[in-house]
Write an enzyme that holds these catalytic residues in place. Structure first.
Site, mmCIF file in Angstrom:
data_model
loop_
_atom_site.group_PDB
_atom_site.id
_atom_site.type_symbol
_atom_site.label_atom_id
_atom_site.label_comp_id
_atom_site.label_asym_id
_atom_site.label_seq_id
_atom_site.Cartn_x
_atom_site.Cartn_y
_atom_site.Cartn_z
ATOM 1 N N GLY A 5 26.845 41.960 30.409
ATOM 2 C CA GLY A 5 26.540 40.931 31.825
ATOM 3 C C GLY A 5 25.061 39.691 31.062
ATOM 4 O O GLY A 5 24.950 39.575 32.332
ATOM 5 N N ARG A 17 30.798 36.435 28.307
ATOM 6 C CA ARG A 17 29.776 34.941 27.896
ATOM 7 C C ARG A 17 29.438 34.596 27.045
ATOM 8 O O ARG A 17 28.958 33.675 27.097
ATOM 9 C CB ARG A 17 29.607 35.235 29.724
ATOM 10 C CG ARG A 17 28.665 33.658 30.169
ATOM 11 C CD ARG A 17 28.178 34.788 31.474
ATOM 12 N NE ARG A 17 28.815 35.137 32.468
ATOM 13 C CZ ARG A 17 29.743 35.381 33.677
ATOM 14 N NH1 ARG A 17 30.023 33.618 33.719
ATOM 15 N NH2 ARG A 17 30.195 35.821 34.609
ATOM 16 N N ARG A 52 35.512 28.710 38.381
ATOM 17 C CA ARG A 52 34.612 29.710 38.775
ATOM 18 C C ARG A 52 32.989 29.178 39.820
ATOM 19 O O ARG A 52 32.686 29.537 40.709
ATOM 20 C CB ARG A 52 33.305 29.750 37.706
ATOM 21 C CG ARG A 52 34.420 30.459 36.688
ATOM 22 C CD ARG A 52 33.615 30.921 35.303
ATOM 23 N NE ARG A 52 32.815 31.892 35.868
ATOM 24 C CZ ARG A 52 31.570 31.348 35.976
ATOM 25 N NH1 ARG A 52 31.195 30.419 35.932
ATOM 26 N NH2 ARG A 52 30.268 32.694 36.509
ATOM 27 N N CYS A 71 45.047 19.953 45.621
ATOM 28 C CA CYS A 71 44.758 19.956 47.234
ATOM 29 C C CYS A 71 44.405 20.768 47.883
ATOM 30 O O CYS A 71 45.145 21.426 48.666
ATOM 31 C CB CYS A 71 46.519 20.266 46.898
ATOM 32 S SG CYS A 71 47.735 19.080 46.333
ATOM 33 N N TYR A 97 35.291 32.544 30.863
ATOM 34 C CA TYR A 97 36.041 32.737 32.118
ATOM 35 C C TYR A 97 36.899 31.284 32.923
ATOM 36 O O TYR A 97 36.700 31.899 34.058
ATOM 37 C CB TYR A 97 35.136 33.124 33.055
ATOM 38 C CG TYR A 97 34.853 34.484 32.429
ATOM 39 C CD1 TYR A 97 35.662 35.769 32.670
ATOM 40 C CD2 TYR A 97 33.202 34.852 32.625
ATOM 41 C CE1 TYR A 97 35.102 37.563 32.130
ATOM 42 C CE2 TYR A 97 32.771 36.148 31.777
ATOM 43 C CZ TYR A 97 34.033 37.410 31.442
ATOM 44 O OH TYR A 97 33.286 38.818 31.011
#
Ligand code: LLP
Length: 463
Positions: A278, A323, A360, A391, A421
Site C-alpha cells: 500500500g 506499486r 487508472r 470511444c 496496475y
C-alpha cells in the site's frame, strides 16, 4: 529562450479552470527524478534515453504504445526493499501490480518473495522458477482448485480471508496429506486516506475478517483447532497508494492487540504478522513518498513498541509492496495522433492508446504527468489533456498537464510511473491490442510481454 505559442491553443495564464494541475514547470524539458526511473535522461539532442537506449529507437523497433520497463531501476527497488527490511523480515512483492516470467526471475535473483492472488499468477510464478515456499496465496474467494494447486505446490502460506475458507483449506490440506501454513487476514477498522476503491481496512467491504465483535479472535480459535493448518500469524492490508504511515501504526497496534488476546486465551504466541502493501509512489512531482528504509524503521519501531507494551516477543514482520516496487520503474510510450485546441479551455492531445492500457485515470481519477520525449522544445507551456483513442469521453490518460505548445502529430509522449496496475489491468476494449512490455538495460532492449496481435483476438473468438 524563444517561445512559440500554438496558434489557437490556450495559454496557461488564460485558463486555470478547476483541476488538479500545478502551475507549469519552469522547464518543460526537465525530467523530474521523483516520477522517472533512474536511468532516464535527455541526450544532447533532447531525445529521452532509458537504459541507454533512445525512445525513438524503441518506438521504431517495438511500436507504440509500449510499456518501457527499466530493469536496473526495478532491481534496485527490489534490493532497497530487501535491504531495508533485512534478515528479520520478509518482503513479498505483490504480483497483481505487474507480473511476468521475467519479473519473477528478477524477484528471485534479488531475494524477494511473491504474493499471488489467482491461479494464473501462481502458475506464472511457478513456471518461472519461484520456489513455492516463497509464495503467498491471497484472495477473498479462492476457488477449491486454486487452493488445491497452492497446497499441492507447497506454497509458503495461504492467507485465509473468511470462515468458510478456514474449513476449505483445512479439508484440502487433509485430503492431500499436508499441513498448510496459513495467516488470517483481518480488517482492523482503519480509514486509509486513499481512493475508496483501493481502501481495504474499514469494516464495510469484502476483504478479511473484522477484529470488531471478536470475529477475528473466533477465526483464530477455529484455525488453531484444525490439525491440517499451521497458523503462522495475522495479516492486515489497509489499502493502496497511502502516504501517511499513521494508518499502519493503528493497524499494527490492533493486530498486536489480537496477538495478545490469542496468547492470553490459548497460551500461543503467533510468530508472524504481515502489514500488507500500500505504500504510495510519486505519480506527479507533487507526491512525496517515503523511502523503504524509513518505512522499515517506522514499522519495526511500532511493532516493537506495541509488543513490549503487550509483553510479547516481537514477531517476524512481512510486507507486500507492489506499486512501490514496479510503479516508478516503467513509463508508457505513446505517439501523438491529433492535436485539437479548444480555445478558452485546453488542448486535447490524442495518443495511440488510452483507457485500454491505463484505466487508472478513469477508474480512480488518478493523476499522472507527461513529457514530450522525442525532442526537446522551447515552446510555451500549453494546458493539455492527453486522451486516448477509445470511444468514450472518459478515455483520459492525463487529465491536466502542460506540454510544449508545438506538440504535433508524430511526436512521442511518455507517461511515467505506469509500471503498476496499468499492464495488469489493461483490456481489449474496442478490440485494442494490449501493448508489449519492453525491458531495457545496459543499452539493450527486449520484449518480456509481447504486443497482442489480431490473431490473439481471433484465437478466443471461436463462434
Ligand atoms: N497485499 C494485498 C493483500 C493487496 O491486496 C495489495 C493490493 C497489495 C499487497 C499491494 O498493494 P500496493 O503496494 O501495490 O499498493 N488497482 C489499484 C490497486 C489495487 C490494489 C489491490 N491490492 C490501483 O491501480 O491503484
Amino acid at each position: 529562450m524563444s517561445r512559440s505559442a500554438h496558434p489557437a491553443g490556450p495559454r496557461h495564464a488564460d485558463v486555470l479552470p478547476e483541476g488538479h494541475y500545478s502551475p507549469p514547470p519552469a522547464d518543460l524539458n526537465a525530467l523530474d527524478a521523483r516520477v522517472w526511473s533512474r536511468t532516464v535522461a535527455r541526450d544532447a539532442d533532447g531525445v529521452v534515453q532509458v537504459g541507454g537506449i533512445d525512445v525513438k529507437r524503441l518506438a521504431e523497433e517495438f511500436g507504440t504504445p509500449a510499456y518501457i520497463l527499466d530493469e536496473d531501476d526495478f532491481r534496485a527497488r527490489c534490493r532497497a526493499w530487501r535491504d531495508a527490511f533485512g534478515s528479520e523480515a520478509d518482503v513479498f512483492y505483490a504480483g497483481k501490480a505487474f507480473l511476468s516470467r521475467a519479473v519473477v526471475r528478477w524477484l528471485h535473483e534479488e531475494g524477494l518473495n511473491l504474493d499471488v492472488c489467482s491461479a494464473g499468477e501462481l502458475a506464472t510464478a511457478l513456471s518461472a522458477g519461484m520456489p513455492a515456499e516463497r509464495i503467498a496465496l491471497h484472495g477473498n474467494n479462492k476457488s477449491a482448485e486454486e487452493i488445491e494447486r497452492a497446497v499441492e505446490a507447497g506454497v509458503g502460506r495461504i492467507v485465509l480471508d473468511s470462515f468458510q475458507e478456514i474449513v476449505r483449506v483445512a479439508h484440502i490440506a487433509e485430503r492431500l496429506g499436508r499441513r498448510q501454513r496459513v495467516q488470517i487476514r483481518v480488517t482492523v477498522g482503519v480509514e486509509a486516506h486513499t481512493h475508496e476503491f483501493i481502501a481495504t481496512a474499514h469494516e464495510d467491504q469484502k476483504f478479511g475478517i473484522p477484529l470488531a465483535g471478536g470475529q477475528a479472535a473466533e477465526a483464530v480459535r477455529r484455525a488453531l483447532k484444525l490439525d491440517h493448518l499451521e497458523l503462522l500469524g495475522i495479516h492486515s492490508h489497509i489499502g493502496s497508494q497511502i502516504f501517511d504511515t499513521s494508518g499502519f501504526e493503528v493497524a499494527a497496534h490492533r493486530v498486536v492487540g489480537l496477538l495478545k488476546e490469542v496468547r492470553d486465551e490459548h497460551g500461543v504466541e503467533l510468530p508472524e504478522i504481515d502489514l500488507g502493501g500500500g505504500l504510495g509512489i510519486a505519480y506527479t512531482p507533487a507526491d512525496d513518498p517515503s523511502e523503504p528504509r524509513d518505512i522499515a524503521v517506522a514499522l519495526r519501531q511500532i511493532v516493537t513498541r506495541e509488543c513490549a507494551a503487550a509483553g510479547l516477543a516481537v514477531p517476524r514482520i512481512s510486507v507486500e509492496p507492489g506499486r512501490a516496487v514496479v510503479g516508478p520503474s516503467a513509463f508508457t510510450l505513446y505517439e501523438v495522433g491529433t492535436v485539437k485546441p479548444l480555445p478558452g479551455l485546453r488542448t486535447y492531445v490524442s495518443v495511440d492508446g488510452g483507457m485500454s492500457d491505463n484505466i487508472r485515470t478513469a477508474l480512480y481519477d488518478a493523476d499522472y504527468s507527461v513529457a514530450l520525449v522525442s525532442r526537446a522544445s522551447d515552446a510555451e507551456p500549453m494546458l493539455s489533456r492527453v486522451v486516448g483513442k477509445h470511444c468514450e469521453s472518459g478515455d483520459i490518460v492525463v487529465r491536466d498537464a502542460f506540454l510544449p505548445a508545438d506538440v504535433a502529430p508524430g511526436d512521442l509522449l511518455a507517461v511515467p510511473a505506469t509500471g503498476a496496475y496499468c499492464r495488469s489491468m489493461a483490456s481489449n476494449y474496442n478490440h485494442a491490442l494490449r501493448p508489449p512490455v519492453v525491458a531495457v538495460r545496459g543499452g539493450e532492449a527486449r520484449v518480456i510481454v509481447r504486443r497482442e496481435t489480431e490473431d490473439d483476438l481471433f484465437r478466443l473468438d471461436v463462434g
